[in-house]
Every structure is written in C-alpha cells, then in structure tokens.
Design a protein around this motif. Structure first.
Motif, PDB file in Angstrom:
ATOM      1  N   SER A  55       1.606  11.729  -4.784  1.00  0.00           N
ATOM      2  CA  SER A  55       0.867  11.008  -3.730  1.00  0.00           C
ATOM      3  C   SER A  55      -0.528  11.581  -3.571  1.00  0.00           C
ATOM      4  O   SER A  55      -0.717  12.795  -3.686  1.00  0.00           O
ATOM      5  CB  SER A  55       1.604  11.161  -2.395  1.00  0.00           C
ATOM      6  N   THR A  56      -1.476  10.723  -3.278  1.00  0.00           N
ATOM      7  CA  THR A  56      -2.787  11.182  -2.796  1.00  0.00           C
ATOM      8  C   THR A  56      -2.948  10.775  -1.330  1.00  0.00           C
ATOM      9  O   THR A  56      -3.051  11.609  -0.435  1.00  0.00           O
ATOM     10  CB  THR A  56      -3.934  10.593  -3.647  1.00  0.00           C
ATOM     11  N   ARG A  57      -2.975   9.446  -1.073  1.00  0.00           N
ATOM     12  CA  ARG A  57      -3.212   8.936   0.271  1.00  0.00           C
ATOM     13  C   ARG A  57      -2.186   9.390   1.301  1.00  0.00           C
ATOM     14  O   ARG A  57      -2.546   9.868   2.381  1.00  0.00           O
ATOM     15  CB  ARG A  57      -3.223   7.393   0.293  1.00  0.00           C
ATOM     16  N   THR A  58      -0.902   9.214   0.992  1.00  0.00           N
ATOM     17  CA  THR A  58       0.129   9.455   2.007  1.00  0.00           C
ATOM     18  C   THR A  58       0.155  10.931   2.408  1.00  0.00           C
ATOM     19  O   THR A  58       0.166  11.269   3.593  1.00  0.00           O
ATOM     20  CB  THR A  58       1.496   8.983   1.477  1.00  0.00           C
ATOM     21  N   ARG A 106       9.103  11.201   0.850  1.00  0.00           N
ATOM     22  CA  ARG A 106       8.790  10.226  -0.203  1.00  0.00           C
ATOM     23  C   ARG A 106       9.674  10.544  -1.399  1.00  0.00           C
ATOM     24  O   ARG A 106       9.692  11.696  -1.855  1.00  0.00           O
ATOM     25  CB  ARG A 106       7.319  10.293  -0.622  1.00  0.00           C
ATOM     26  N   HIS A 133       7.928   0.572   1.744  1.00  0.00           N
ATOM     27  CA  HIS A 133       6.745   1.428   1.963  1.00  0.00           C
ATOM     28  C   HIS A 133       6.213   1.130   3.378  1.00  0.00           C
ATOM     29  O   HIS A 133       5.123   0.595   3.550  1.00  0.00           O
ATOM     30  CB  HIS A 133       5.692   1.130   0.895  1.00  0.00           C
TER      31      HIS A 133
HETATM   32  N1   CP Z   1      -0.793   3.851  -1.239  1.00  0.00           N
HETATM   33  C1   CP Z   1      -0.173   5.036  -1.387  1.00  0.00           C
HETATM   34  O1   CP Z   1       0.955   5.253  -0.915  1.00  0.00           O
HETATM   35  O2   CP Z   1      -0.896   5.955  -2.064  1.00  0.00           O
HETATM   36  P1   CP Z   1      -0.380   7.370  -2.590  1.00  0.00           P
HETATM   37  O3   CP Z   1       0.680   7.104  -3.618  1.00  0.00           O
HETATM   38  O4   CP Z   1      -1.587   8.046  -3.134  1.00  0.00           O
HETATM   39  O5   CP Z   1       0.211   8.122  -1.410  1.00  0.00           O
END
Ligand code: CP
Ligand code: NVA
Length: 333
Positions: A55-58, A106, A133
């Motif tokens: 993950s980056t955002r989450t 996650r 999600h």
């Molecule tokens: N959109 C999203 O969940 O991004 P990540 O996989 O970077 O968390």
C-alpha cells in the motif's frame, strides 16, 4: 450521530445516514486542516496497521491522519511480524486489542478481517480485502460530492473494466446504498457476483438508486458525471491472468472516445490508484510489452493527465475520510 467503537469492515456496516455523516465529517476535517484550525481528538490513542498486501495511499493516510489527530501508529506486515504465518488471526486480535485503540487490516479474504473483528475488543477497519475496499468508498463519494456540488443521490457515475473486483463490489453497493445512478460496463464474466448484485438491488429499492449492468460502453457512459476504472488485475491475482484480462477488457479502456461517450465535456475521470497509464513502472512496462498495449492499460495517459482527471483529489481524500472514520469511532467528540 454516535459511531463510537464501530467496525468498518464493509459498506453495509453503515446506514445511508451514517455514511453521509462520515463524508460530511471528512469535508469538515479537510477544511479544518487547510485552515490550520484542526483540533486533535485522538491524543493518546494507538492504532495498529496490519498490511498483508502492499500500500501507498492507505498506509500513509492512516499514519498522517493519526499523527494529525495526536495518535500513534505501528505498522505490521507478514514478513516482520508473526501475523498470519506464525500466529493466528484470532490470537493476534486478542493481543493487539490489549495494546491498541483500533486495528486496520489489509489482506486477502474478507473472512480474515471479519475474524479479526470478531476476536478484537477495539474497532477494526478494512483497508482492502479481495472482496471490499470500504475506506476507498468514503473518499470516492467525497470526491464526487466536491466536484459536482451535489449529494450522492443526485450523481450519476460509471465504472468500467474489471467490475467483479473489490472496487467493483464496493462501488456497486455504496452507489446503491447512497441512491446514485450507477452504470457498470464489462464483459458479463467480469460482472460482480450474483450475491453482490442482489445486495445492491435490495439497497436500491430503499434508496432509489438506479443500477445498470451492461456489456456496452455505449449504454453505460452517456450522461455519466464520473467515469471510474481500476487495474485489470488486482493484488493477489496471478500475473498469468494478464493476457486473458487484456483481451477481455481492451474495449473497456478509458480513453478519449470513452470520455466523449458521456456527452458531458465536464465529466470527470476517477481511479483509486495505483493505475497503469504509462510505461514508467516495471509492471506497466512488462504488461505493455507482453500485450502490445502501449497507450496505457485501463486508462490512457491522455485521459489520466487531462484536466478532467480528479485522481489526485481522490487520493488526497483518502487522508480526510480515514481521519473521519477514526475520529468518529475512537476520537473524543
Ligand atoms: N487506493 C489504494 O488503496 O491505494 P494503496 O494500494 O496505495 O493503498
Ligand atoms: N483492485 C485493486 C485496488 C487497489 C487499491 C487491487 O485490489 O489491487
């Protein structure tokens, strides 16, 4: 509205009013941060962040949201902790509940996050499973509300591509919950499972949502205020499926022609990200070479970079919405 101690495992954990409340709380938290008047409502709280997928955002959204609110986080993954391979989910949940005020998970199946919540004494948030999600949905609907100036029951959106993924399931059910005009375009074998369609149809009866599942981009797109897509192969799927997926979905790419089908020059492009729109990633390059698709996969570079693309507003809203869910469930209100 009191959401203290509630889990967020899937969209159906909240009513329409509760979901809308979280979006409005997020809009307020976003304004407060921008105007430097944010009040820390989570001082002294600790949040465990379990990631069995990348993950980056989450991850960053949970961490920055926690820090903004005076809380602390611990990141745990499969390789540097006992989770999953050496300690069961049930035992992990009971240990972490003694240290932390909430747990984000996650990973693979929804059953895992449900088991974690069943054994946990503190709220559990689903940061993505194969099936759902949900935290992404708060950000997507906030973004659509902000860009249209309308409430979700007055918004029309399309989702095209791999619609039986976590993003497809979540967009279908949350659009149905909130009363939106929801249009999905994909080959029939990539439509959401029957049980997910049934959940959405039942919700639509109450909310007044309009749901269209079609194989035709020409049917799905006209009039859509927003056009969503997502990667054609999700985390956890074998790289072997790329060839088959590309041949099934190449007609469902979001390109200039697809955007024009909306008939609305102001229609916006959305993507939860990460997305394959150029060959500046290892995977993007490999798949482009393998399949001969050199102008983006699920979306062209042109659409991704166009003024109609709101993907980075959408990504920013992950921060504010994740903050809203934590403040509402474990914050001092
Ligand atoms: N959109 C999203 O969940 O991004 P990540 O996989 O970077 O968390
Ligand atoms: N469907 C994608 C979403 C990533 C945020 C995946 O599961 O990989």
């Amino acid at each position: 509205m009191n959401l203290q101690n509630r889990d967020f495992l899937k969209e159906l954990d909240f009513t329409q009013d509760e979901f809308l409340y979280l979006i409005d709380l997020s809009i307020e938290l976003k304004a407060a941060k921008r105007e430097r008047r944010e009040i820390a409502r989570m001082v002294g709280r600790n949040i465990a962040l379990i990631f069995e997928k990348t993950s980056t955002r989450t991850r960053c959204a949970f961490e920055v949201a926690a820090f903004d609110q005076g809380a602390h986080t611990t990141y745990l993954d499969g390789s540097s902790s006992q989770v999953g391979h050496k300690e069961s989910i049930a035992d992990t949940a009971r240990v972490l509940s003694r240290y932390y005020d909430a747990i984000q998970y996650r990973g693979k199946t929804q059953a895992i996050v449900e088991e974690l919540a069943a054994y946990s004494d503190v709220p559990v948030y689903n940061g993505l499973t194969d099936e759902w999600h949900p935290t992404q949905m708060l950000a997507d609907f906030q973004t659509m509300v902000e860009h249209s100036g309308r409430r979700p029951n007055d918004i029309s959106f399309a989702y095209v591509g791999d619609t039986r993924s976590n993003m497809g399931n979540s967009l279908l059910v949350s659009g149905a919950l909130l009363g939106a005009d929801v249009r999905f375009a994909a080959p029939r074998e990539l439509w959401p499972a029957e049980d997910v369609q049934k959940i959405a149809a039942d919700l639509a009866l109450k909310s007044g949502a309009k749901i269209t599942l079609t194989e035709s981009m020409e049917e799905a797109l006209p009039g859509a205020d927003f056009v969503h897509t997502d990667v054609w192969v999700s985390m956890g799927e074998s790289v072997e499926v790329w060839n088959e997926r590309v041949s099934l979905l190449s007609d469902y790419q979001v390109n200039a022609e697809a955007m024009a089908l909306t008939g609305k020059p102001e229609s916006k492009f959305m993507h939860c990200l990460p997305g394959f729109h150029n060959e500046q990633t290892t995977v993007g390059r490999e798949i482009a070479d393998k399949t001969g698709m050199h102008d983006g996969l699920e979306v062209t570079h042109e659409v991704f970079e166009s003024p109609n693309s709101v993907v980075f507003d959408q990504a920013e809203n992950r921060l504010h919405t994740i903050k809203a869910i934590m403040v509402a469930t474990i914050g001092d209100l």
